[in-house]
Design an enzyme around this catalytic site. Structure first.
Site, PDB file in Angstrom:
ATOM      1  N   ASP A 198    -101.200  32.124  37.521  1.00  0.00           N
ATOM      2  CA  ASP A 198    -102.167  32.096  38.635  1.00  0.00           C
ATOM      3  C   ASP A 198    -101.857  33.059  39.772  1.00  0.00           C
ATOM      4  O   ASP A 198    -102.768  33.627  40.363  1.00  0.00           O
ATOM      5  CB  ASP A 198    -102.430  30.667  39.138  1.00  0.00           C
ATOM      6  CG  ASP A 198    -101.209  29.993  39.700  1.00  0.00           C
ATOM      7  OD1 ASP A 198    -100.095  30.355  39.285  1.00  0.00           O
ATOM      8  OD2 ASP A 198    -101.341  29.091  40.536  1.00  0.00           O
ATOM      9  N   ALA A 225     -90.648  36.028  33.946  1.00  0.00           N
ATOM     10  CA  ALA A 225     -90.023  34.859  34.570  1.00  0.00           C
ATOM     11  C   ALA A 225     -89.148  34.057  33.590  1.00  0.00           C
ATOM     12  O   ALA A 225     -88.062  33.613  33.934  1.00  0.00           O
ATOM     13  CB  ALA A 225     -91.098  33.965  35.174  1.00  0.00           C
ATOM     14  N   LYS A 269     -86.679  31.277  37.876  1.00  0.00           N
ATOM     15  CA  LYS A 269     -86.680  30.624  36.559  1.00  0.00           C
ATOM     16  C   LYS A 269     -85.430  31.091  35.792  1.00  0.00           C
ATOM     17  O   LYS A 269     -84.357  30.558  36.002  1.00  0.00           O
ATOM     18  CB  LYS A 269     -87.959  30.977  35.784  1.00  0.00           C
ATOM     19  CG  LYS A 269     -89.212  30.261  36.299  1.00  0.00           C
ATOM     20  CD  LYS A 269     -89.857  31.002  37.418  1.00  0.00           C
ATOM     21  CE  LYS A 269     -91.217  30.456  37.784  1.00  0.00           C
ATOM     22  NZ  LYS A 269     -91.744  31.094  38.992  1.00  0.00           N
TER      23      LYS A 269
HETATM   24  N1  F0G Z   1     -95.154  34.536  36.651  1.00  0.00           N
HETATM   25  C1  F0G Z   1     -95.002  33.366  36.011  1.00  0.00           C
HETATM   26  C2  F0G Z   1     -95.146  33.313  34.535  1.00  0.00           C
HETATM   27  C3  F0G Z   1     -94.714  32.204  36.733  1.00  0.00           C
HETATM   28  O1  F0G Z   1     -94.575  31.064  36.094  1.00  0.00           O
HETATM   29  C4  F0G Z   1     -94.567  32.314  38.146  1.00  0.00           C
HETATM   30  C5  F0G Z   1     -94.279  31.138  38.938  1.00  0.00           C
HETATM   31  C6  F0G Z   1     -94.727  33.554  38.758  1.00  0.00           C
HETATM   32  C7  F0G Z   1     -95.027  34.653  37.980  1.00  0.00           C
HETATM   33  C8  F0G Z   1     -94.589  33.723  40.251  1.00  0.00           C
HETATM   34  O2  F0G Z   1     -93.274  33.626  40.615  1.00  0.00           O
HETATM   35  O3  F0G Z   1     -93.130  31.581  42.058  1.00  0.00           O
HETATM   36  O4  F0G Z   1     -91.350  33.324  42.087  1.00  0.00           O
HETATM   37  O5  F0G Z   1     -93.535  33.774  43.087  1.00  0.00           O
HETATM   38  N2  F0G Z   1     -94.368  29.985  38.523  1.00  0.00           N
HETATM   39  C9  F0G Z   1     -94.037  28.781  39.222  1.00  0.00           C
HETATM   40  C10 F0G Z   1     -94.375  27.613  38.335  1.00  0.00           C
HETATM   41  C11 F0G Z   1     -94.586  28.657  40.578  1.00  0.00           C
HETATM   42  O6  F0G Z   1     -94.299  26.479  38.837  1.00  0.00           O
HETATM   43  O7  F0G Z   1     -94.665  27.796  37.164  1.00  0.00           O
HETATM   44  P1  F0G Z   1     -92.808  33.032  42.044  1.00  0.00           P
END
Ligand code: F0G
Length: 458
Positions: free
Chosen positions: A125, A217, A258
């Site tokens: 998102d 991530a 992550k």
């Molecule tokens: N890309 C992916 C695949 C993610 O899962 C996330 C974040 C981001 C980019 C953005 O990274 O939070 O460091 O700015 N995912 C978190 C989640 C928020 O809960 O899955 P970020």
């Protein structure tokens, strides 16, 4: 001898978490406008809202923090991290950022323009948000199997090459700045992309002269699945697999919260000198000087160690097998979850779990709220609320899947916590036919509404 998995670490420090009653939680969630993001953490018993920045660092990471170099320019911790990133990814240029979406912001500021198309596999998102914010379009090319939670496929994060070909053919080359592959694919259930698919996507991109970037991530978890599921990789180390995977692309954005095993951090790594130069300007404007980019020196030091630990097989085995343990227990109870179990989370299929709640009453959100009220467990809706409104028509977008995600923080909860979650879900599942109504939105932000949206009970 076949022995069960066990964590390759022991516990040196513990953090208390608080139990509460159903009555207390009913009151708290109402006060929070039925948005789980509005709950203070002391009102949550098991927090599965995200696996992002919520894991436990190791003693070696904490030790590294003590030697962090906080110099504004040329920090030794930056140089150390740059070196580790080069070793793991092979990419020559490196820019730290404060988290993953900041890496997206900096990179996309440099290369995404109004009217562009960015094909990929179920963009996360924030990725989609940063694309649409620039009046560009994210084109989803994920394989259809990803949207059928019962379908068995070892690599449900894969790109459908025909869909990608169509996107590349139908749009002018200068309108496609890059293709983005999310590894593992969070939005479709923490599902991996196979090395074969990465290779094919890479070849297709090359034939059209379009760069390939990774949203990395959870790249180490993706590498673990390749080792376990893809022929020819059984005897290759995780680090070698990751290096090969990145070799098919031109660059990456990373949320280090992550698979960096840190609580905050991110970066961009890439090969193209010109893109790097453009990105440095935005990094300085939005994040900080290029040798810290929004991170403390000590955080860069911990990340350098974290990236190394996250790409070790024993760690990944215990991490992914814990998620799988929870998932398999739910499958035994015939609770509908995304198959096969993904890397970082369990995705409960709310369309199958509570079809009795109308879709426009946010059934996955309703299920997430029930899980909180009954067990103090905080998950997150990955469905219509998260999908936002169409930026042009402003109508609700109804994604194919209505999911509740239970993301498991790294090195944080025990097997007993997993059993507790199973027991709570079993209770909800046993009485699911009684659920008839959901929630109505009473306030929402124009973009990325799920963080702040307010609901009332219908
Ligand atoms: N890309 C992916 C695949 C993610 O899962 C996330 C974040 C981001 C980019 C953005 O990274 O939070 O460091 O700015 N995912 C978190 C989640 C928020 O809960 O899955 P970020």
């Amino acid at each position: 001898m076949n022995l069960p998995y066990a964590e390759p670490y022991k516990i040196k420090m513990v953090e208390s978490i608080k139990k509460s009653t159903v009555e207390q939680r009913k009151k708290w969630i109402k006060e929070a406008d039925y948005n789980l993001f509005n709950l203070s953490s002391d009102k949550v018993f098991i927090d599965l809202l995200t696996d992002s920045g919520t894991g436990a660092m190791s003693d070696n990471q904490w030790a590294a923090m003590m030697s962090g170099d906080e110099s504004y320019a040329g920090s030794a911790s930056f140089l150390k991290l740059k070196d580790v990133v080069k070793k793991i990814t092979g990419f020559s240029h490196f820019l730290p950022t404060h988290q993953g979406r900041a890496a997206e912001n900096v990179l996309f500021s440099a290369i995404v323009n109004e009217g562009d198309f960015i094909p990929g596999n179920s963009h996360f998102d924030t990725t989609k948000g940063h694309i649409e914010f620039r009046k560009a379009t994210a084109v989803d090319c994920t394989i259809d199997e990803a949207f059928d939670t019962a379908a068995e496929h070892p690599f449900k994060g894969n790109v459908d090459l025909e869909k990608l070909k169509k996107a590349l053919k139908e749009n002018p080359k200068e309108k496609i700045p890059f293709v983005i592959l999310t590894i593992t694919c969070n939005s479709s259930g923490g599902q991996p992309v196979s090395m074969q698919n990465v290779k094919e996507v890479s070849e297709l991109c090359k034939s059209y002269g379009i760069p390939l970037y990774f949203d990395s991530a959870r790249f180490a978890e993706n590498a673990y699945f390749i080792k376990k599921r893809e022929k020819g990789y059984e005897d290759i180390t995780i680090k070698e697999i990751a290096k090969e995977l990145f070799s098919y692309g031109d660059g990456m954005t990373m949320s280090a919260k992550k698979d960096g095993l840190v609580n905050m951090g991110g970066f961009i790594a890439l090969n193209d000198e010109e893109v790097y130069k453009k990105a440095t300007v935005f990094n300085i404007m939005y994040e900080g000087f290029i040798t810290y980019g929004g991170m403390n020196g000590r955080d860069m030091a911990a990340l350098a160690v974290g990236l190394d630990e996250a790409t070790e097989f024993d760690y990944l085995e215990s991490r992914i097998e814990q998620v799988s343990y929870l998932g398999e227990k739910l499958i035994e109870l015939e609770i509908p979850v995304q198959h096969p179990i993904g890397g970082h989370a369990i995705f409960i299929d709310a369309n199958k779990f509570v079809p009795t709640i109308p879709r426009n009453e946010y059934r996955a959100q309703a299920l997430a709220i029930e899980l909180y009220i009954l067990g103090g467990i905080r998950g997150v809706e990955i469905g219509t609320v998260l999908a936002d409104r169409d930026p042009f028509t402003r109508k609700n977008r109804y994604p194919e899947l209505e999911l509740v995600r239970l993301a498991i923080p790294r090195r944080t909860y025990s097997q007993n916590h997993m059993d507790y979650i199973v027991a709570v879900l079993k209770n909800i599942h046993d009485t699911r036919d009684q659920a008839k109504t959901g929630y109505r939105i009473i306030d929402e932000a124009p973009i990325m509404r799920h963080f702040t949206v307010k609901f009332e009970k219908i």
